[in-house]
Each structure stands twice: as structure tokens, then as C-alpha cells.
Design a protein around this motif. Sequence first.
Motif, short mmCIF file in Angstrom:
data_model
loop_
_atom_site.label_atom_id
_atom_site.label_comp_id
_atom_site.label_asym_id
_atom_site.label_seq_id
_atom_site.Cartn_x
_atom_site.Cartn_y
_atom_site.Cartn_z
N SER A 184 0.84 -1.20 0.00
CA SER A 184 0.00 0.00 0.00
C SER A 184 0.87 1.24 0.00
O SER A 184 1.84 1.34 0.77
CB SER A 184 -0.89 0.03 1.24
OG SER A 184 -1.68 -1.12 1.26
N THR A 185 0.58 2.16 -0.87
CA THR A 185 1.22 3.48 -0.85
C THR A 185 0.18 4.50 -0.39
O THR A 185 -0.94 4.12 -0.04
CB THR A 185 1.77 3.85 -2.25
OG1 THR A 185 0.69 3.79 -3.18
CG2 THR A 185 2.89 2.93 -2.67
N GLU A 186 0.55 5.78 -0.42
CA GLU A 186 -0.35 6.80 0.12
C GLU A 186 -1.72 6.80 -0.57
O GLU A 186 -2.76 6.81 0.06
CB GLU A 186 0.30 8.17 -0.03
CG GLU A 186 1.37 8.40 1.03
CD GLU A 186 2.14 9.68 0.82
OE1 GLU A 186 1.78 10.46 -0.09
OE2 GLU A 186 3.12 9.89 1.54
N ASP A 187 -1.67 6.77 -1.92
CA ASP A 187 -2.94 6.91 -2.64
C ASP A 187 -3.43 5.66 -3.34
O ASP A 187 -4.52 5.63 -3.88
CB ASP A 187 -2.84 8.08 -3.65
CG ASP A 187 -1.60 7.94 -4.51
OD1 ASP A 187 -0.74 7.09 -4.16
OD2 ASP A 187 -1.48 8.66 -5.51
N ARG A 188 -2.64 4.61 -3.37
CA ARG A 188 -3.12 3.39 -4.05
C ARG A 188 -2.43 2.13 -3.55
O ARG A 188 -1.48 2.19 -2.78
CB ARG A 188 -2.98 3.53 -5.55
CG ARG A 188 -1.56 3.70 -6.04
CD ARG A 188 -1.49 3.71 -7.56
NE ARG A 188 -2.12 4.90 -8.12
CZ ARG A 188 -2.96 4.85 -9.15
NH1 ARG A 188 -3.28 3.72 -9.70
NH2 ARG A 188 -3.47 5.98 -9.65
N GLN A 189 -2.92 1.00 -4.04
CA GLN A 189 -2.33 -0.31 -3.70
C GLN A 189 -1.63 -0.88 -4.93
O GLN A 189 -2.10 -0.72 -6.04
CB GLN A 189 -3.43 -1.28 -3.27
CG GLN A 189 -3.81 -1.14 -1.81
CD GLN A 189 -4.64 -2.33 -1.36
OE1 GLN A 189 -5.15 -3.09 -2.18
NE2 GLN A 189 -4.76 -2.49 -0.06
N GLN A 298 13.78 2.36 -2.01
CA GLN A 298 12.59 3.20 -1.74
C GLN A 298 12.28 4.09 -2.95
O GLN A 298 11.12 4.27 -3.35
CB GLN A 298 12.81 4.04 -0.49
CG GLN A 298 12.72 3.20 0.78
CD GLN A 298 13.18 3.94 2.01
OE1 GLN A 298 13.45 5.15 1.97
NE2 GLN A 298 13.30 3.21 3.11
N ASP A 302 8.90 4.15 -5.32
CA ASP A 302 8.12 5.33 -5.73
C ASP A 302 7.95 5.35 -7.24
O ASP A 302 6.87 5.64 -7.76
CB ASP A 302 8.82 6.62 -5.26
CG ASP A 302 8.82 6.71 -3.73
OD1 ASP A 302 8.01 5.98 -3.11
OD2 ASP A 302 9.63 7.48 -3.17
N HIS A 306 4.54 5.05 -9.50
CA HIS A 306 4.20 6.04 -10.52
C HIS A 306 3.90 5.38 -11.86
O HIS A 306 2.88 5.65 -12.51
CB HIS A 306 5.37 7.02 -10.63
CG HIS A 306 5.07 8.20 -11.47
ND1 HIS A 306 4.24 9.24 -11.06
CD2 HIS A 306 5.49 8.52 -12.73
CE1 HIS A 306 4.15 10.11 -12.01
NE2 HIS A 306 4.91 9.73 -13.05
#
Length: 315
Positions: A184-189, A298, A302, A306
Motif C-alpha cells: 500500500s502506498t499513500e494513494d493506491r495499492q 525506496q 516510488d 508512478h
Amino acid sequence: MEKGKVKREKGKEPEKEKIQQKEERNKKKVEKEKIKEKEKGKEEKIKEKNGKEKTGKGKEEKIKEKNGKEKTGKGEEEKIKAKEKGKEEKIKEKENGKEEKSKRNEDEKRQERETEKEKEQFKEKEKDNSTLIKIPLEPLEKNKQILVLGLDGAGKTSILHFLALNRVQRSVAPTQGFNAVCISTEDRQMEFLEIGGSEPFRSYWEMYLSRGLLLVFVVDSADHKRLPEAKKYLHQLIGTNPVLPLVVFANKQDLEAAYHITDIHEALALSEVGNDRKMFLFGTQVTEDGSEIPSIIQDARDLIAHLAADMSDQA
Ligand SMILES: Nc1nc2c(ncn2[C@@H]2O[C@H](COP(=O)(O)OP(=O)(O)OP(=O)(O)O)[C@@H](O)[C@H]2O)c(=O)[nH]1
Ligand SMILES: [Mg+2]
């Protein structure tokens, strides 16, 4: 008259003769008796001798009997020995049996300990993965996945674990089949699917490529010998899809023998991946003490997030 005298004289002479004859007879009788007595004595002696012999025989017999007894005695000794042997053998067998039993018990205990260890390790893994959502393969078919491929031992599972938890997994077992991980990231999986790198699983790589959102390809930078093999598989995969984004992890940069990323670029012929394809190369390492390079992982995460967002928006 003289004749009468003569007659008398003659008469006298027969008496004398008679007396002499009697004396001779008596003498003979006496001699005979003596002889008889002698003979008797002899016989008795002989008898005595015989008797002695008999007693001798008796002795012999006794001796024989003794021998017989001795023999029977020997027989008994033999029996006793045989019994003792039998007992000893039985004791040995029992001891062997005990040894075998104790061995079996030890083996069983060892196995129990090992299974307990494995259970504990499994529990620890479960705890570690508590933040990860293991997705069954069915739902994944609907969503496009980020495929994580590469030869066995390259570090795919290790990288995935680090991407998900920012920590190094100590003992990593080779992936037998599939390893699905959701991050899981901030806005999506993001849904990652690693397929084992061992030969039996490589045939699945291409099958799953059509469902791939993007391809993460991991190589062991220190495994020089197998780089051509890795290159071959990589080009086979990307050959089926000219636009599938490619992220290459030149892993194990911490090892002295590790090739620099420029060498990996060359070894994998990354310049030939096609102009229409987005391609990125990261030098990575998944080690406990490495603090700087894991930050690259990391960054890679990211970037992947994206790219995945871009690709799913396009789809
Ligand atoms: N030194 C070093 N060892 C690493 C690194 N990454 C992974 N390893 C080790 O390499 C071994 C293989 O790692 P895995 O993550 O299981 O490799 P994999 O690509 O998932 O292998 P398969 O599942 O068999 O396809 C493990 O012992 C890891 O601890 C790294 O960056 N440096
Ligand atoms: Mg693995």
C-alpha cells in the motif's frame, strides 16, 4: 625140605613185594595228592588273578562310567554354555532393540523440534507479513500485476520484502511457485507477483506477462556466469510486448564481485530493449547494515508506483 625152604623164602618174597608195592602206591598217592594240591593252588591263584582282573575290569568299567559321566558332564556344560550364549544374545538383542528405540526416539524428538522451529518461523513470518495482504491468484487475474521475475537466487523475494516492510528478511527460502504481495502506498495499492526463478517455474513467466502492468527484472550482479542466461530470458519476455515498462534491479551490489550497473547494462544488452519502452536500472542491495543503498529501493518503489499508476490509467 630145602624145597620147602625155598618155598618159604619164595613165600616171603611175595609179601615183601606186596609191601613194597603198597609203599609205592602210597607214595604215588601222596605225590598225586601233592600234585592235585599244587594244581588246586595254581587254579586258585589263577582264579584270584582272574578275580583281580575282573576287579580291574570293574575299575575300567568304573572309569568308563566316570568318563561317561564326564561326557554327560561335558554335555551339560555345553548345554549351559549354549543357554548362556542364548541369554547373552537375547540381552544383546534387547540392548540393540533399546538402542534402536532410543535412536528412533531421538529422531522423532529431533523432527518434533524441527517442526516446532518451522512453526515458530512460520508464525514470525506471518507476523512480518501482517501488513502485507496475500492475494489469491483468482482476483489478481482481474487486476494487472507488477511482475517480479529473474533467475533463482537473484533476490526477488528479498527485494519484495524490503519494499513492503522496509526491513531485511533474514532467512529467505526459494520461492516454489508464486509469491503474491500487496503493497500500500499513500494513494493506491500495488499488487506484485513474483514467480519462482528455478527452472520448473520459468515456463510460467511468459504466460503471466500478458497480465503484467510492468516488469521488474532482478539479477544477481555478482553471478557473472549466469548473466547471459538472465539476458536471454529477459529479451524473450520483453520481445512479446514492445511497450511494457521495464525496471531492472542490479541486485547484490554489496558483494565485492558485483558488476557495476554500467556493466550490467551492457551484459543485459539493455540498450536493445526498444525505444518505445520505458526502462530504468537500479543498483540495489538488500542487507542489514546497508543504509544508503536501500534508500535506492525506496526510490525504486516510488517510481514503480508512478509507472503502475500510469499504466493502469491507460488501461
Ligand atoms: N549479499 C546479498 N545477498 C542477498 C541480497 N539480496 C538477496 N540476497 C540473498 O540471496 C539469496 C536469495 O534471495 P531470494 O530473495 O530468495 O532470491 P529469489 O530471486 O527470490 O530466488 P527464487 O525465489 O528462488 O527465485 C538469499 O539468501 C538472500 O538473503 C543482496 O542484496 N545482497
Ligand atoms: Mg523468491
